[in-house]
Design an enzyme around this catalytic site. Structure first.
Site, short mmCIF file in Angstrom:
data_model
loop_
_atom_site.label_atom_id
_atom_site.label_comp_id
_atom_site.label_asym_id
_atom_site.label_seq_id
_atom_site.Cartn_x
_atom_site.Cartn_y
_atom_site.Cartn_z
N LYS A 114 5.29 5.79 -1.29
CA LYS A 114 6.40 6.59 -0.71
C LYS A 114 7.75 6.62 -1.03
CE LYS A 114 3.80 6.96 3.68
NZ LYS A 114 3.81 6.67 5.11
N HIS B 4 0.74 -1.47 0.08
CA HIS B 4 -0.01 0.06 0.21
C HIS B 4 0.96 1.20 -0.02
CE1 HIS B 4 0.74 -0.15 4.30
NE2 HIS B 4 0.35 1.21 4.28
N ASP B 5 2.28 1.32 0.58
CA ASP B 5 2.77 2.38 0.88
C ASP B 5 4.10 2.40 -0.29
OD1 ASP B 5 1.90 4.17 2.40
OD2 ASP B 5 2.81 3.31 4.39
N HIS C 129 1.93 9.96 -2.49
CA HIS C 129 2.56 8.86 -2.39
C HIS C 129 1.34 7.70 -2.55
CE1 HIS C 129 0.59 8.45 1.57
NE2 HIS C 129 0.76 7.13 1.53
N HIS D 60 -5.82 6.05 2.38
CA HIS D 60 -6.01 7.32 3.04
C HIS D 60 -7.57 8.04 2.72
CE1 HIS D 60 -2.28 7.49 5.14
NE2 HIS D 60 -1.54 7.13 3.89
#
Length: 437
Positions: A315, A311-312, A340, A365
């Site tokens: 970043k 999911h990140d 991100h 988010h």
């Protein structure tokens, strides 16, 4: 299901992000290096090892991002990008480092940072390279790449004259795949910076210093082909590079190996910041448990766990100066931080075998009250799978140290999450999280 080459090639765009390179850098470096290997007449097996060394040369690049930001007080991605265009002379290197270190900061702070680099420059450079090369080789090993590929990644920054790192190897003691990968990297950087002639001139300038002279001659021979440079700008280059994969690598991947690739890139993501060590794995495992608690079958729970682990991934495209900031972010920094999620969707959307998780992972988010990002989706547009990842991500972030606060206890975190139920978090998912814990 995709082949290993297809998935690794698509994931290489994530490595480009964290190195601050234009999209497709690893793909282009692979094309350049494979043409050099062919000009040398390398046998098929050696070309196979070279292929994955080129695509994965930057596999450990996220591991020194936070340290670069700390030492040079600079945007790690911009610093890395600029550093690659610096010449081989000590004067050019020092000029670059001094001009970038703590730029815009008060004079005393700049002098202190520069003084630290002057006193400890060699030790700092060794630390950064060892961190990057060790992590890259370790992750390649977990993905069951050959010892030649793992060693090739580890030795990427060795130089022909013995001035490189981490081992100061010289000449033929440097693995051939490492020698070709470093040459291909520099050629792509200077080609993008100033065109074909500049790339060849830089290769010749570093011949006998950074580069094996025989490899530079092989590059010159390969570059005589009219398609050598034009293919670098072709929208079909990724497909061409995938077709260069070893012949025994055309089988479709099994589910276990796809999990291993997701976990490996989860390690790349988490290495970006010391505050996120293990975050992707924990969110993935917790999401998988919650999926089963909601009655999803084992295949769907496995699918969701992959989305949560990755999911990140976006970043990697955010400066560590923002990720490591010990205070609140200003509006410009918040705008970059919010990108991100968009990067996550773009990266995963490129990977055929993982494209169906792109929207789920990128929406972690979004909020039920419609004030989330990147799309400000209404509650009705946020699926159960995304709500699970959001809840697990929220919980792990609260119970982990962050630059701006210490980790909360489990009770404190759950109390904070209770206050966000119905606005940011799904109450059913929060209840399932509590049961899972």
């Amino acid at each position: 299901m995709a082949t290993r080459a297809e998935i690794i090639a698509a994931f290489s765009y994530a490595l480009d992000l964290t190195e601050g390179q234009p999209a497709g850098h690893c793909i282009r470096a692979c094309w350049i290096g494979m043409q050099v290997g062919r000009a040398l007449g390398l046998p098929r097996r050696d070309l196979g090892d070279l292929y994955y060394t080129l695509l994965l040369k930057d596999l450990g690049c996220s591991s020194n991002a936070a340290r670069i930001c700390e030492l040079y007080e600079a945007d790690d991605r911009a610093f890395k990008q600029g550093y690659k265009t610096v010449g081989t002379s000590l004067a050019a290197t020092l000029h670059f480092v001094f001009s970038k270190t703590a730029r815009g900061k008060p004079l005393g702070r700049r002098l202190s940072a520069i003084g630290n680099i002057l006193r400890n420059g060699d030790e700092i450079a060794q630390e950064l390279i060892v961190s990057r090369c060790t992590r890259g080789a370790d992750i390649a090993r977990t993905l069951r790449f050959s010892p030649v590929v793992c060693e090739g990644i580890y030795r990427l920054d060795e130089h022909w004259d013995g001035s490189g790192r981490p081992g100061r190897l010289q000449g033929f003691a440097i693995p051939l795949v490492s020698r070709i990968a470093l040459l291909a990297q520099v050629v792509d950087v200077f080609h993008g910076h100033a065109g074909p002639e500049a790339a060849l001139d830089e290769a010749r300038r570093r011949s006998g210093i950074w580069f094996d002279p025989d490899l530079v001659r092989a590059l010159e021979e390969a570059a005589l082909s009219p398609t050598f440079w034009t293919n670098l700008g072709s929208p079909t280059l990724e497909g061409r590079v995938v077709r260069l994969a070893p012949m025994d690598d055309t089988e479709r991947l099994g589910e276990d190996y796809l999990d291993a690739i997701a976990d490996a890139f989860g390690q790349v993501i988490d290495a970006k910041s010391p505050f996120t060590a293990g975050h992707s794995q924990r969110v993935g495992d917790l999401s998988g448990r919650m999926a089963r608690a909601f009655g999803l079958d084992s295949d769907r729970a496995r699918w969701l766990r992959r989305a949560a682990v990755l999911h990140d991934v976006g970043k990697l495209g955010v400066s560590s100066a923002i990720l490591e900031k010990p205070a609140g972010l200003d509006e410009r920094e918040w705008q970059e931080m919010r990108t991100h999620a968009t990067h996550t969707r773009a990266i995963l959307g490129r990977i055929g075998a993982l494209a169906d998780i792109a929207d789920i992972a990128a929406a972690h988010h979004e909020r039920l009250d419609g004030t989330g990002y990147p799309l400000a989706l209404p509650a009705a547009a946020i699926g159960r799978e995304t709500r699970i990842i959001t809840t697990c991500d929220y919980y792990d972030a609260l119970t982990s140290d962050r630059p701006y606060r210490a980790a909360m206890s489990v009770d404190e975190a759950l109390a904070t999450m209770d206050a966000a139920a119905g606005t940011a978090l799904d109450p059913d998912c929060l209840a399932a999280l509590k049961r899972s814990l």
